[in-house]
Design a protein around this motif. Structure first.
Motif, PDB file in Angstrom:
ATOM      1  N   THR A 252       0.826  -1.204   0.000  1.00 17.18           N
ATOM      2  CA  THR A 252       0.000   0.000   0.000  1.00 17.18           C
ATOM      3  C   THR A 252       0.865   1.261   0.000  1.00 17.18           C
ATOM      4  O   THR A 252       2.003   1.243   0.461  1.00 17.18           O
ATOM      5  CB  THR A 252      -0.924   0.062   1.231  1.00 17.18           C
ATOM      6  N   VAL A 253       0.301   2.333  -0.530  1.00 13.55           N
ATOM      7  CA  VAL A 253       0.959   3.649  -0.490  1.00 13.55           C
ATOM      8  C   VAL A 253      -0.042   4.645   0.105  1.00 13.55           C
ATOM      9  O   VAL A 253      -1.164   4.760  -0.375  1.00 13.55           O
ATOM     10  CB  VAL A 253       1.376   4.124  -1.904  1.00 13.55           C
ATOM     11  N   HIS A 254       0.364   5.317   1.163  1.00 13.26           N
ATOM     12  CA  HIS A 254      -0.539   6.252   1.843  1.00 13.26           C
ATOM     13  C   HIS A 254       0.140   7.574   2.097  1.00 13.26           C
ATOM     14  O   HIS A 254       1.333   7.728   1.869  1.00 13.26           O
ATOM     15  CB  HIS A 254      -0.975   5.656   3.190  1.00 13.26           C
ATOM     16  N   THR A 255      -0.647   8.481   2.652  1.00 12.76           N
ATOM     17  CA  THR A 255      -0.230   9.765   3.226  1.00 12.76           C
ATOM     18  C   THR A 255      -0.130  10.938   2.253  1.00 12.76           C
ATOM     19  O   THR A 255       0.043  12.043   2.716  1.00 12.76           O
ATOM     20  CB  THR A 255       1.099   9.715   4.048  1.00 12.76           C
ATOM     21  N   GLU A 256      -0.236  10.737   0.990  1.00 10.40           N
ATOM     22  CA  GLU A 256      -0.248  11.887   0.093  1.00 10.40           C
ATOM     23  C   GLU A 256      -1.711  12.256  -0.149  1.00 10.40           C
ATOM     24  O   GLU A 256      -2.398  11.649  -0.966  1.00 10.40           O
ATOM     25  CB  GLU A 256       0.439  11.537  -1.232  1.00 10.40           C
ATOM     26  N   SER A 257      -2.197  13.280   0.542  1.00 12.44           N
ATOM     27  CA  SER A 257      -3.638  13.543   0.505  1.00 12.44           C
ATOM     28  C   SER A 257      -4.118  13.968  -0.884  1.00 12.44           C
ATOM     29  O   SER A 257      -5.217  13.607  -1.293  1.00 12.44           O
ATOM     30  CB  SER A 257      -4.015  14.582   1.550  1.00 12.44           C
ATOM     31  N   TYR A 258      -3.277  14.691  -1.622  1.00 10.84           N
ATOM     32  CA  TYR A 258      -3.764  15.122  -2.942  1.00 10.84           C
ATOM     33  C   TYR A 258      -3.898  13.938  -3.895  1.00 10.84           C
ATOM     34  O   TYR A 258      -4.717  13.930  -4.805  1.00 10.84           O
ATOM     35  CB  TYR A 258      -2.894  16.246  -3.524  1.00 10.84           C
ATOM     36  N   THR A 259      -3.076  12.889  -3.658  1.00  8.37           N
ATOM     37  CA  THR A 259      -3.196  11.678  -4.480  1.00  8.37           C
ATOM     38  C   THR A 259      -4.476  10.934  -4.134  1.00  8.37           C
ATOM     39  O   THR A 259      -5.226  10.512  -5.022  1.00  8.37           O
ATOM     40  CB  THR A 259      -1.991  10.744  -4.213  1.00  8.37           C
ATOM     41  N   THR A 260      -4.721  10.787  -2.846  1.00  7.58           N
ATOM     42  CA  THR A 260      -5.955  10.101  -2.411  1.00  7.58           C
ATOM     43  C   THR A 260      -7.167  10.831  -2.981  1.00  7.58           C
ATOM     44  O   THR A 260      -8.111  10.205  -3.464  1.00  7.58           O
ATOM     45  CB  THR A 260      -6.038  10.087  -0.866  1.00  7.58           C
ATOM     46  N   ALA A 261      -7.127  12.166  -2.924  1.00  8.96           N
ATOM     47  CA  ALA A 261      -8.260  12.939  -3.437  1.00  8.96           C
ATOM     48  C   ALA A 261      -8.437  12.700  -4.947  1.00  8.96           C
ATOM     49  O   ALA A 261      -9.554  12.531  -5.430  1.00  8.96           O
ATOM     50  CB  ALA A 261      -8.045  14.426  -3.158  1.00  8.96           C
ATOM     51  N   PHE A 262      -7.332  12.626  -5.682  1.00  7.19           N
ATOM     52  CA  PHE A 262      -7.419  12.396  -7.131  1.00  7.19           C
ATOM     53  C   PHE A 262      -8.025  11.008  -7.404  1.00  7.19           C
ATOM     54  O   PHE A 262      -8.920  10.861  -8.238  1.00  7.19           O
ATOM     55  CB  PHE A 262      -6.035  12.498  -7.776  1.00  7.19           C
ATOM     56  N   LEU A 263      -7.522   9.999  -6.671  1.00  4.89           N
ATOM     57  CA  LEU A 263      -8.016   8.638  -6.889  1.00  4.89           C
ATOM     58  C   LEU A 263      -9.494   8.502  -6.494  1.00  4.89           C
ATOM     59  O   LEU A 263     -10.190   7.630  -6.977  1.00  4.89           O
ATOM     60  CB  LEU A 263      -7.152   7.632  -6.120  1.00  4.89           C
ATOM     61  N   SER A 264      -9.937   9.380  -5.607  1.00  7.63           N
ATOM     62  CA  SER A 264     -11.341   9.336  -5.154  1.00  7.63           C
ATOM     63  C   SER A 264     -12.172  10.406  -5.849  1.00  7.63           C
ATOM     64  O   SER A 264     -13.265  10.740  -5.388  1.00  7.63           O
ATOM     65  CB  SER A 264     -11.397   9.588  -3.648  1.00  7.63           C
ATOM     66  N   ARG A 265     -11.682  10.968  -6.938  1.00  7.54           N
ATOM     67  CA  ARG A 265     -12.320  12.161  -7.509  1.00  7.54           C
ATOM     68  C   ARG A 265     -13.775  11.922  -7.907  1.00  7.54           C
ATOM     69  O   ARG A 265     -14.614  12.800  -7.732  1.00  7.54           O
ATOM     70  CB  ARG A 265     -11.502  12.702  -8.690  1.00  7.54           C
ATOM     71  N   ARG A 266     -14.066  10.712  -8.411  1.00  7.17           N
ATOM     72  CA  ARG A 266     -15.449  10.491  -8.856  1.00  7.17           C
ATOM     73  C   ARG A 266     -16.399  10.531  -7.664  1.00  7.17           C
ATOM     74  O   ARG A 266     -17.478  11.107  -7.733  1.00  7.17           O
ATOM     75  CB  ARG A 266     -15.563   9.145  -9.586  1.00  7.17           C
ATOM     76  N   ARG A 267     -15.985   9.895  -6.562  1.00  7.15           N
ATOM     77  CA  ARG A 267     -16.826   9.883  -5.356  1.00  7.15           C
ATOM     78  C   ARG A 267     -16.945  11.289  -4.770  1.00  7.15           C
ATOM     79  O   ARG A 267     -18.008  11.692  -4.331  1.00  7.15           O
ATOM     80  CB  ARG A 267     -16.220   8.944  -4.294  1.00  7.15           C
ATOM     81  N   ILE A 268     -15.850  12.042  -4.805  1.00  5.90           N
ATOM     82  CA  ILE A 268     -15.889  13.397  -4.234  1.00  5.90           C
ATOM     83  C   ILE A 268     -16.832  14.277  -5.055  1.00  5.90           C
ATOM     84  O   ILE A 268     -17.688  14.976  -4.520  1.00  5.90           O
ATOM     85  CB  ILE A 268     -14.459  14.014  -4.190  1.00  5.90           C
ATOM     86  N   VAL A 269     -16.701  14.169  -6.364  1.00  7.83           N
ATOM     87  CA  VAL A 269     -17.522  15.001  -7.242  1.00  7.83           C
ATOM     88  C   VAL A 269     -18.996  14.600  -7.131  1.00  7.83           C
ATOM     89  O   VAL A 269     -19.887  15.458  -7.031  1.00  7.83           O
ATOM     90  CB  VAL A 269     -17.009  14.901  -8.706  1.00  7.83           C
ATOM     91  N   SER A 270     -19.275  13.288  -7.084  1.00  8.32           N
ATOM     92  CA  SER A 270     -20.691  12.902  -7.010  1.00  8.32           C
ATOM     93  C   SER A 270     -21.278  13.264  -5.644  1.00  8.32           C
ATOM     94  O   SER A 270     -22.441  13.664  -5.559  1.00  8.32           O
ATOM     95  CB  SER A 270     -20.910  11.426  -7.363  1.00  8.32           C
ATOM     96  N   LEU A 271     -20.468  13.181  -4.601  1.00 11.83           N
ATOM     97  CA  LEU A 271     -20.969  13.593  -3.292  1.00 11.83           C
ATOM     98  C   LEU A 271     -21.243  15.099  -3.297  1.00 11.83           C
ATOM     99  O   LEU A 271     -22.267  15.566  -2.800  1.00 11.83           O
ATOM    100  CB  LEU A 271     -19.955  13.232  -2.190  1.00 11.83           C
ATOM    101  N   PHE A 272     -20.341  15.840  -3.901  1.00 18.78           N
ATOM    102  CA  PHE A 272     -20.522  17.292  -3.991  1.00 18.78           C
ATOM    103  C   PHE A 272     -21.828  17.604  -4.736  1.00 18.78           C
ATOM    104  O   PHE A 272     -22.630  18.424  -4.293  1.00 18.78           O
ATOM    105  CB  PHE A 272     -19.323  17.929  -4.709  1.00 18.78           C
TER     106      PHE A 272
END
Ligand code: SF4
Length: 413
Positions: A252-272
């Motif tokens: 696993t690779v963690h701790t880079e928040s901007y990467t996590t946000a990019f990988l979760s972009r579809r969920r973030i955008v649909s939640l928004f």
């Protein structure tokens, strides 16, 4: 250290500061096994997040005695057993986090816990475990121990960052056997994380390789913070090298928040989108989510970027924002929308990580707050773990054609 005075004063939690058992109870109610060394951590790692925790109220119990241990074990034994729950060795909300395997009774009490309760346990240590004993316990109580070994680095940086931690030779013995569930270590430079991954995997193919970078928080020395930032630059190269090695371990690779946000972009955008906000509405967010929404939902609402000023600007995490951080960014807003995850800390409901409540915030600022209940810690954690594999990081982030445009979006002013 902060250069500005806090705007808010949290209401003190501990009325009688001589009664330390109230701390033990609070920690146990949050699923912790609150052993205490009765002092700060003697290992003194340069990167330790506990070096400055003055932003929250703590009351550190004295060194755990046999009598305290009996109290803890009795209290936990009376709790119903949830087969999915792992009780975490060590409190970390109302007391200081330390390496508890430095307590002379720690190994004995871990065994007690496994013997006298039917519950599972997890612990984090830089490796101060008794080697034959820890392998024996894991073999004797299969599935009930989650042992997270904080390797941090096996490279030459180890001596600089953690001069009082166990030797690499000792760590190899800890890794050689069934005990370790996951080993965490990080990128600092070329051939740091990738070399460590190969070394650890050659000894243990079962443990999860938990990798990434360390994030600077306030209280760290400047040279330590810049070494962490240097690690961020090397992360893509180091991760790609590991990917090419094709190691058998889960990675696993963690701790880079901007990467996590990019990988979760579809969920973030649909939640928004599901929030049905209007263009005039102001929404509070940290930098990563700001980046995503600027890229995919520009001008659909007013995005109020709030840096994690209290913890130092690097954290870039909405969950760790404080009401103080938000108050400093207000200009003429009369109402703002605030994600619920900011006020779901261990300090209590509708309270941030420092202990300041939503009510205090609205009273002092006069700004109306509409809580975005859908954006809670459950959602944030799901996004963190859903996309956390090394394979996903390399294939879906590093090799993504949108990556360079995304990374080029400047930090908001
Ligand atoms: S061993 Fe853990 S708690 Fe102790 S100084 Fe190092 S990182 Fe901090």
């Amino acid at each position: 250290m902060p250069t500005t005075l806090p705007i808010f004063q949290p209401t003190p939690i501990f009325k009688d500061r001589t009664d330390y058992r109230q701390v033990l109870i609070r920690e146990m109610e949050a699923g912790k096994i609150p052993l205490s060394l009765g002092r700060d951590c003697p290992v003194k790692c340069e990167f330790c997040y506990e070096l400055d925790h003055s932003y929250r109220e703590t009351l550190d119990p004295p060194k755990t005695s046999d009598e305290d241990w009996k109290f803890i074990l009795d209290y936990i034994s009376r709790k119903p057993t949830d087969p999915t729950q792992f009780w975490c060795l060590g409190g970390n909300e109302f007391m200081e986090w330390t390496d508890l395997f430095l307590h002379p009774k720690a190994m004995e009490w871990v065994e007690d816990f496994l013997k006298y309760t039917d519950k599972s346990i997890q612990f984090f240590t830089v490796g101060f475990v008794h080697v034959p004993k820890i392998h024996q316990l894991v073999a004797q109580y299969p599935g009930r121990i989650n042992f997270e070994l904080s390797v941090i680095t096996l490279s030459d940086y180890r001596q600089r960052l953690m001069p009082h931690a166990p030797s690499v030779k000792h760590l190899m013995k800890v890794l050689d056997g069934p005990a370790v569930s996951s080993a965490n270590f990080y990128a600092f430079d070329k051939d740091t994380m990738s070399k460590d991954a190969a070394t650890i995997s050659a000894i243990n193919q079962q443990c999860v390789l938990w990798m990434g970078t360390l994030t600077p928080v306030r209280g760290l020395k400047e040279e330590t913070a810049s070494l962490m930032r240097q690690g961020r630059k090397f992360l893509p190269e180091e991760a790609t090298r590991i990917y090419q090695l094709g190691l058998p371990n889960l990675q696993t690779v963690h701790t880079e928040s901007y990467t996590t946000a990019f990988l979760s972009r579809r969920r973030i955008v649909s939640l928004f989108d599901s929030l049905e906000l209007e263009k005039k509405d102001t929404v509070v967010m940290a930098g990563s989510v700001h980046k995503i929404l600027t890229m995919f939902r520009k001008n659909r609402a007013k995005f109020l970027y709030v840096p994690n000023a209290l913890l130092s600007g690097d954290s870039d995490c909405t969950v760790l924002l404080t009401f103080d951080d938000i108050a400093r960014r207000l200009t003429n807003q009369k109402a703002i929308h605030v994600p619920k995850c900011i006020m779901q800390s261990g300090r209590g409901p509708y309270t941030d990580i420092t202990g300041v409540s939503l009510e205090q915030f609205t009273k002092k600022t006069g700004v109306r707050v509409k809580v975005l209940h859908k954006i809670d810690t459950r959602f944030a954690n799901q996004q963190l773990y859903r996309h956390g594999s090394l394979q996903n990081y390399v294939e879906q982030y590093l090799n993504n054609p949108l990556r360079s445009a995304y990374e080029a979006i400047p930090r908001p002013v």
